[in-house]
Motif scaffolding. Structure first.
Motif, short mmCIF file in Angstrom:
data_model
loop_
_atom_site.label_atom_id
_atom_site.label_comp_id
_atom_site.label_asym_id
_atom_site.label_seq_id
_atom_site.Cartn_x
_atom_site.Cartn_y
_atom_site.Cartn_z
N TYR B 32 -1.58 9.43 -3.11
CA TYR B 32 -1.96 8.03 -3.21
C TYR B 32 -2.89 7.72 -2.07
O TYR B 32 -2.61 8.11 -0.91
CB TYR B 32 -0.72 7.13 -3.15
CG TYR B 32 -0.96 5.73 -3.64
CD1 TYR B 32 -1.03 4.66 -2.75
CD2 TYR B 32 -1.14 5.46 -4.99
CE1 TYR B 32 -1.27 3.37 -3.19
CE2 TYR B 32 -1.37 4.17 -5.44
CZ TYR B 32 -1.44 3.14 -4.54
OH TYR B 32 -1.67 1.86 -4.99
N LEU B 34 -5.82 4.93 -0.21
CA LEU B 34 -6.18 3.52 -0.05
C LEU B 34 -7.39 3.40 0.87
O LEU B 34 -7.65 4.27 1.71
CB LEU B 34 -5.02 2.73 0.57
CG LEU B 34 -3.66 2.85 -0.10
CD1 LEU B 34 -2.81 3.91 0.57
CD2 LEU B 34 -2.92 1.52 -0.06
N TYR B 36 -8.95 0.46 3.57
CA TYR B 36 -8.75 -0.78 4.28
C TYR B 36 -10.05 -1.15 4.96
O TYR B 36 -10.83 -0.28 5.38
CB TYR B 36 -7.65 -0.64 5.35
CG TYR B 36 -6.25 -0.63 4.81
CD1 TYR B 36 -5.69 0.51 4.28
CD2 TYR B 36 -5.47 -1.79 4.84
CE1 TYR B 36 -4.40 0.51 3.79
CE2 TYR B 36 -4.18 -1.80 4.36
CZ TYR B 36 -3.65 -0.65 3.83
OH TYR B 36 -2.37 -0.66 3.33
N PHE B 46 -6.15 -4.66 3.15
CA PHE B 46 -6.19 -3.75 2.02
C PHE B 46 -7.37 -4.08 1.12
O PHE B 46 -7.65 -5.24 0.83
CB PHE B 46 -4.88 -3.86 1.23
CG PHE B 46 -4.91 -3.19 -0.10
CD1 PHE B 46 -5.08 -3.93 -1.27
CD2 PHE B 46 -4.78 -1.81 -0.21
CE1 PHE B 46 -5.12 -3.32 -2.50
CE2 PHE B 46 -4.80 -1.19 -1.44
CZ PHE B 46 -4.98 -1.95 -2.59
N PHE B 89 -11.40 2.04 6.77
CA PHE B 89 -10.45 3.12 7.00
C PHE B 89 -9.96 3.67 5.67
O PHE B 89 -9.55 2.91 4.78
CB PHE B 89 -9.23 2.63 7.80
CG PHE B 89 -9.53 2.28 9.22
CD1 PHE B 89 -9.72 0.96 9.60
CD2 PHE B 89 -9.60 3.27 10.19
CE1 PHE B 89 -9.99 0.63 10.92
CE2 PHE B 89 -9.86 2.95 11.52
CZ PHE B 89 -10.06 1.63 11.87
#
Lengths: 113, 115
Positions: B32, B34, B36, B46, B89
């Protein structure tokens, strides 16, 4: 609007002092985290907690401790501050369902002289 | 050992053009991912995420692409706007049963969108 509040925006402390950084979230989140951000090093996890009175070490726990007596509050403690702990400290919280979606506070810039 | 790498510390693009931010990972257990975004004097927020069962996820001007075989993901911003100027990030987690809740972040890429 969801909120993570860090008690101080800027702090200046002396070497050897005991330092408390406070964080409060109003989202009823189970998980809370403390990160530090340093130039060129990104975000590094210090400690996290997935429940009241529970805590887990992150990647750089040395020199730090934490306290979570209430669900909404997560405190970071520097037992004896040192100059290498000068940094931006970021608190975050998240729900168990999607724990990776972190909500961050605005950060505390700590300077240890 | 850096498990999530953002090899470009900075990126500069013109307003209206595409911004492409890259991220590589080494841990094959990550499933998973992500992104940011962080403005100065604020905490990260987020932006977008993707599960390893997908290879693309889109949200408005932001699209994340995942190439599992290359262990590479990228964030595309089209069109780029000056307000997108921030540090981005990349982060990854391993949602394995019994895995601890540790999100691994890259070092960040500073995006500057010039008017």
């Amino acid at each position: 609007d969801v909120k993570v509040t860090q008690s101080s925006r800027y702090l200046v402390k002396r070497t050897g002092e005991k330092v408390f950084l406070e964080c409060v979230q109003d989202m009823d989140h189970e998980n809370m985290f403390w990160y530090r951000q340093d130039p060129g090093l990104g975000l590094r996890l210090i400690y996290f907690s997935y429940d009241v009175k529970m805590k887990e070490k992150g990647d750089i726990p040395e020199g730090y401790s934490v306290s979570r007596e209430k669900k909404e509050r997560f405190s970071l403690i520097l037992e004896s501050a040192s100059t290498n702990q000068t940094s931006m400290y970021l608190c975050a919280s998240s729900n168990t369902g999607l724990w990776e979606k972190l909500f961050f506070g605005s950060g505390t810039q700590l300077s240890v002289l | 050992d850096q498990q999530v790498k953002q090899n470009s510390p900075s990126l500069s693009v013109q307003e209206g053009r595409i911004s492409i931010l890259n991220c590589d990972y080494t841990n094959s257990m990550f499933d998973y991912f992500l992104w940011y975004k962080k403005y100065p004097a604020e905490g990260p927020t987020f932006l977008i995420s993707i599960s390893s069962i997908k290879d693309k996820n889109e949200d408005g001007r932001f699209t994340v692409f995942l190439n599992k075989s290359a262990k590479h993901l990228s964030l595309h911003i089209v069109p780029s706007q000056p307000g997108d100027s921030a540090v981005y990030f990349c982060a990854a987690s391993a949602r394995i049963q019994g895995g601890s809740e540790k999100l691994v972040f890259g070092k960040g890429t500073k995006l500057t969108v010039n008017p």
